[in-house]
Design a protein around this motif. Sequence first.
Motif, PDB file in Angstrom:
ATOM      1  N   PHE A 168       0.686  -1.310   0.309  1.00  0.00           N
ATOM      2  CA  PHE A 168       0.012  -0.148   0.353  1.00  0.00           C
ATOM      3  C   PHE A 168       0.932   1.602   0.131  1.00  0.00           C
ATOM      4  O   PHE A 168       1.883   1.227   1.086  1.00  0.00           O
ATOM      5  N   LEU A 169       0.417   2.093  -1.327  1.00  0.00           N
ATOM      6  CA  LEU A 169       1.404   3.394  -1.104  1.00  0.00           C
ATOM      7  C   LEU A 169       0.501   4.539  -0.935  1.00  0.00           C
ATOM      8  O   LEU A 169      -0.762   4.412  -1.690  1.00  0.00           O
ATOM      9  N   ILE A 182       6.719   9.251  -2.762  1.00  0.00           N
ATOM     10  CA  ILE A 182       6.018   8.194  -3.131  1.00  0.00           C
ATOM     11  C   ILE A 182       6.275   7.276  -1.631  1.00  0.00           C
ATOM     12  O   ILE A 182       7.703   7.615  -1.176  1.00  0.00           O
ATOM     13  N   LYS A 183       5.110   6.901  -0.947  1.00  0.00           N
ATOM     14  CA  LYS A 183       6.126   6.558   0.304  1.00  0.00           C
ATOM     15  C   LYS A 183       5.368   5.263   0.203  1.00  0.00           C
ATOM     16  O   LYS A 183       4.274   4.904  -0.147  1.00  0.00           O
ATOM     17  N   VAL A 184       5.684   4.185   1.228  1.00  0.00           N
ATOM     18  CA  VAL A 184       4.862   2.159   1.472  1.00  0.00           C
ATOM     19  C   VAL A 184       4.586   3.141   2.525  1.00  0.00           C
ATOM     20  O   VAL A 184       4.632   3.761   3.325  1.00  0.00           O
ATOM     21  N   ASP A 191      13.014  -5.373  -0.524  1.00  0.00           N
ATOM     22  CA  ASP A 191      12.927  -5.563  -2.103  1.00  0.00           C
ATOM     23  C   ASP A 191      11.854  -5.424  -2.921  1.00  0.00           C
ATOM     24  O   ASP A 191      11.007  -4.530  -3.263  1.00  0.00           O
ATOM     25  N   ILE A 192      10.485  -5.762  -2.151  1.00  0.00           N
ATOM     26  CA  ILE A 192       9.288  -6.191  -2.480  1.00  0.00           C
ATOM     27  C   ILE A 192       9.027  -4.459  -2.727  1.00  0.00           C
ATOM     28  O   ILE A 192       8.087  -3.536  -4.250  1.00  0.00           O
ATOM     29  N   ASN A 193       9.218  -3.880  -1.340  1.00  0.00           N
ATOM     30  CA  ASN A 193       8.679  -2.214  -1.202  1.00  0.00           C
ATOM     31  C   ASN A 193       9.890  -1.911  -2.604  1.00  0.00           C
ATOM     32  O   ASN A 193       8.794  -0.412  -2.824  1.00  0.00           O
ATOM     33  N   ASP A 194      10.130  -1.774  -2.160  1.00  0.00           N
ATOM     34  CA  ASP A 194      11.802  -0.660  -3.277  1.00  0.00           C
ATOM     35  C   ASP A 194      10.571  -0.963  -4.603  1.00  0.00           C
ATOM     36  O   ASP A 194      11.018   0.363  -5.833  1.00  0.00           O
ATOM     37  N   VAL A 197       8.320   0.952  -5.353  1.00  0.00           N
ATOM     38  CA  VAL A 197       7.974   1.986  -5.428  1.00  0.00           C
ATOM     39  C   VAL A 197       9.173   3.114  -6.603  1.00  0.00           C
ATOM     40  O   VAL A 197       8.803   3.667  -7.567  1.00  0.00           O
ATOM     41  N   ARG A 198       9.594   1.628  -7.043  1.00  0.00           N
ATOM     42  CA  ARG A 198      10.253   2.426  -8.685  1.00  0.00           C
ATOM     43  C   ARG A 198       9.170   2.536  -9.705  1.00  0.00           C
ATOM     44  O   ARG A 198       9.608   2.949 -10.384  1.00  0.00           O
ATOM     45  N   VAL A 199       8.480   0.840 -10.062  1.00  0.00           N
ATOM     46  CA  VAL A 199       7.036   0.847 -11.317  1.00  0.00           C
ATOM     47  C   VAL A 199       7.219   2.326 -10.878  1.00  0.00           C
ATOM     48  O   VAL A 199       6.672   2.722 -12.020  1.00  0.00           O
ATOM     49  N   LEU A 200       6.012   2.692  -9.516  1.00  0.00           N
ATOM     50  CA  LEU A 200       4.888   4.235  -9.307  1.00  0.00           C
ATOM     51  C   LEU A 200       6.089   5.361  -9.891  1.00  0.00           C
ATOM     52  O   LEU A 200       5.447   6.131 -10.384  1.00  0.00           O
ATOM     53  N   SER A 201       7.305   4.900  -9.502  1.00  0.00           N
ATOM     54  CA  SER A 201       8.146   6.456 -10.207  1.00  0.00           C
ATOM     55  C   SER A 201       8.669   6.669 -11.001  1.00  0.00           C
ATOM     56  O   SER A 201       8.433   7.629 -12.055  1.00  0.00           O
TER      57      SER A 201
END
Length: 228
Positions: A168-169, A182-184, A191-194, A197-201
Amino acid sequence: MKKISLTLFTFICFLAPAMAQQNQAPNQNLLFLVDGKFVTKNEAAKINRDSIETLTVIKEKEHKKVFGVSDDGGLIIVITKAKINSAENVLIKEKISKINFKTTPDMVKAPSPAKPSRDSIPNGVFDFISIEKQPEFPGGIKAFYSFLNENIKYPKEAAKRQIQGRVFLSFIVEKDGSLTGIKVIRGLSFDINDEAVRVLSASPYWNPGIHFGVPVRVKYNINVNFSL
């Protein structure tokens, strides 16, 4: 940022000329009784207009004595929605109902605010549910999830450990449609959280949120599903 709203300061400015015409004390001498408690003008000015249930102006000295006031200044009695049924406000409403007003007590209504221009929209952040038109990924939410599915690279270690679930972001859709902050909020693993964030960025620019007919900054929440 919350919705554009009026504070009690607006009422003070709106009320002052009317009282001056009746040879009443100027607005700096006004007394404020808020939910049964006397407060300063500065404290009263912070009250949000939307939180007010009733606002009564009492001018006659004989009537103000009912509330323990003996000077010549005006008395503004505010009852908020949050405390409308408190013991203090029940007593206040009872006192007001027993006053034999010469005329109907003033219930001050602020003038409708002018529609703000593009430049007058604050730079604060609006909640996405409180605006006229919510921001949107080009093509809609289905296109957004298609973008995620095509671009997510499942972390090897997470796949090896069979880690699955939703991340959830929150983020801000800027006036130009770019995504910032963008925050989790709730994640699965580092690694999944990162990766989320990467894809959303890397997302294309969104169609920005619209309020009062112009683009505004909007806080948005979304979840990204990771499944093997």
